[in-house]
Design a protein around this motif. Structure first.
Motif, mmCIF file in Angstrom:
data_model
loop_
_atom_site.group_PDB
_atom_site.id
_atom_site.type_symbol
_atom_site.label_atom_id
_atom_site.label_comp_id
_atom_site.label_asym_id
_atom_site.label_seq_id
_atom_site.Cartn_x
_atom_site.Cartn_y
_atom_site.Cartn_z
ATOM 1 N N ALA A 196 0.758 -1.167 0.004
ATOM 2 C CA ALA A 196 0.029 0.044 0.080
ATOM 3 C C ALA A 196 0.851 1.308 -0.017
ATOM 4 O O ALA A 196 1.674 1.357 0.826
ATOM 5 N N ARG A 197 0.665 2.197 -0.796
ATOM 6 C CA ARG A 197 1.181 3.514 -1.000
ATOM 7 C C ARG A 197 0.300 4.540 -0.670
ATOM 8 O O ARG A 197 -0.727 4.615 -1.466
ATOM 9 N N PHE A 198 0.332 5.369 0.378
ATOM 10 C CA PHE A 198 -0.437 6.298 0.676
ATOM 11 C C PHE A 198 -0.203 7.758 -0.156
ATOM 12 O O PHE A 198 0.978 7.975 -0.571
ATOM 13 N N PRO A 199 -1.213 8.563 -0.155
ATOM 14 C CA PRO A 199 -1.078 9.724 -1.118
ATOM 15 C C PRO A 199 -0.110 10.719 -0.346
ATOM 16 O O PRO A 199 -0.036 10.694 0.892
ATOM 17 N N HIS A 200 0.840 11.173 -1.182
ATOM 18 C CA HIS A 200 1.979 12.183 -0.615
ATOM 19 C C HIS A 200 2.267 13.167 -1.443
ATOM 20 O O HIS A 200 2.598 12.741 -2.628
ATOM 21 N N PRO A 201 2.610 14.446 -1.368
ATOM 22 C CA PRO A 201 3.124 15.116 -2.336
ATOM 23 C C PRO A 201 4.631 14.884 -3.138
ATOM 24 O O PRO A 201 4.636 15.182 -4.081
ATOM 25 N N ASN A 202 5.341 14.060 -2.050
ATOM 26 C CA ASN A 202 6.555 13.661 -2.472
ATOM 27 C C ASN A 202 6.583 11.898 -2.983
ATOM 28 O O ASN A 202 7.537 11.288 -2.631
ATOM 29 N N LYS A 203 5.322 11.805 -3.349
ATOM 30 C CA LYS A 203 5.375 10.139 -3.535
ATOM 31 C C LYS A 203 6.208 9.602 -4.604
ATOM 32 O O LYS A 203 6.475 10.358 -5.512
#
Length: 376
Positions: A65-72
């Motif tokens: 699972a990868r969570f939303p982030h500005p620096n994804k």
């Protein structure tokens, strides 16, 4: 907002954890582990981009699972945990999910579904509060840790290499402490080959593989010392009581505090192979967990953060190197700052008395949420 003051509710967390515990997921039952991964994927899908990674080598698959982030996509924090347990299907009949006061029982509740769930709840609480972690967060749940991680070690190492930090929510130590290093562990497959005969009519003509293995087990376990331990935990042999056994197979485990001690122990064990009285003894190496040396600067910096957070939560967090390997062995060995045993408090892991302290669900959720907000 202070992440330690988020509204974690241990009772609500326990209710959410219950379906995970009642979904039995022994390592060797790939379909059962995949059913557990379905539950985890559903809970995570409300917050993250989910990938289902197919299993191999006969094991179940993984959830990433990868969570939303500005620096994804940039290096961040990896939370890695296993969803397989040592308990076979049917254990719920003798170890049901059952709460007694502040204690709750169930197969895998301590090792390590409780810690995994606390990690998910930590992320859920941060998202609900509109709090953005400084770094991107990835969760990886795996299916085979209890047998040495033979099918997913490469995946864990590849994911860890993309990140700055690794958090492992394995069970807390007896005093609630964390793990900052782990001993080396090696597994071995043992086999004796004897000579069959009729156990009633021609007993003296046979050479028992079982008897030979029994003698070897005594010899192997007698090699245990302060620097290196040896134990045999699995044995398979025989189909008919009226036949002298021709083949016996077993599995051994060795653990050492340093790689040098393990290498010495491996050499001593391998030297036992050979033939005696017409029975051969074969040894092959299985999977190995490398030494994760304690006191690495990056790990110790993480530990200092965790200690500060723990004090604010009202307890002193200790840190030590530990036996009982985990997937933290791999990431720590790689030199990636890793903090292990951030999971729930409890006792009886791997037994039919496995249980957790219910209050520790909220405590560890807050601790992990604090780590996610402090690491940068």
């Amino acid at each position: 907002m202070d992440p330690l003051k988020l509204p974690f509710d241990a009772d609500a967390m326990l209710a959410g954890l219950r379906p995970w515990i009642e979904c039995e997921s022994p390592t060797w039952d790939a379909a059962a582990v995949d059913r557990m991964m379905d539950l985890a994927a559903y809970d995570l899908a409300q917050m993250a981009e989910i990938e289902r990674i197919p299993g191999r080598m006969g094991f179940g698959g993984c959830v990433r699972a990868r969570f939303p982030h500005p620096n994804k996509g940039e290096p961040g924090i990896l939370i890695v945990g296993h969803m397989d347990t040592v308990h076979p299907i049917g254990t719920l009949a003798v170890l049901p999910f059952k709460r007694e006061g502040d204690i709750c029982y169930g197969p895998g509740i301590m090792d390590m579904k409780g810690g995994n769930y606390a990690s998910v709840e930590a992320i859920r609480q941060l998202i609900a509060a509109g709090m953005q972690t400084p770094l991107p967060v990835t969760v990886l749940f795996t299916p085979d840790e209890e047998v040495g991680t033979p099918s997913t070690r490469e995946l864990i190492e590849a994911e860890a290499a993309r990140n700055k930090y690794v958090l492992v929510p394995e069970p807390a130590r007896d005093d609630g402490g964390a793990v900052i290093g782990r001993y080396a562990i090696a597994r071995f497959n043992l086999r004796t080959h004897g000579l069959p005969s009729h156990a009633g009519a021609r007993l003296s003509e046979g050479k028992s593989a079982i008897a030979a293995m029994a003698r070897k087990i005594i010899e192997i376990e007698a090699m245990t010392g302060d620097d290196c331990t040896f134990s045999v935990g699995v044995i398979h042999a025989g189909q008919w009581v009226n036949c002298v056994s021709s083949v016996c197979e077993a599995e051994a485990l060795s653990m050492a505090k340093t790689q040098g001690d393990l290498d010495d122990g491996v050499a001593r064990l391998m030297a036992l192979a050979g033939e005696e009285n017409g029975v051969s003894f074969e040894i092959t190496r299985g999977v190995t967990r490398p030494v994760w040396e304690p006191d690495q600067p990056g790990t110790m910096a993480m530990f200092e953060i965790a200690k500060d957070l723990a004090r604010d939560l009202g307890f002193e967090l200790t840190g030590t190197s530990s036996g009982g390997g985990s997937d933290g062995n791999f990431t720590g060995f790689m030199g990636i700052p890793t903090l292990d045993s951030l999971g729930v408090r409890g006792k009886g892991l791997h037994t039919l008395t496995e249980h957790i302290e219910v209050a520790s669900l909220a405590e560890r959720g807050r601790l992990i949420a604090g780590m996610l907000m402090r690491l940068s």
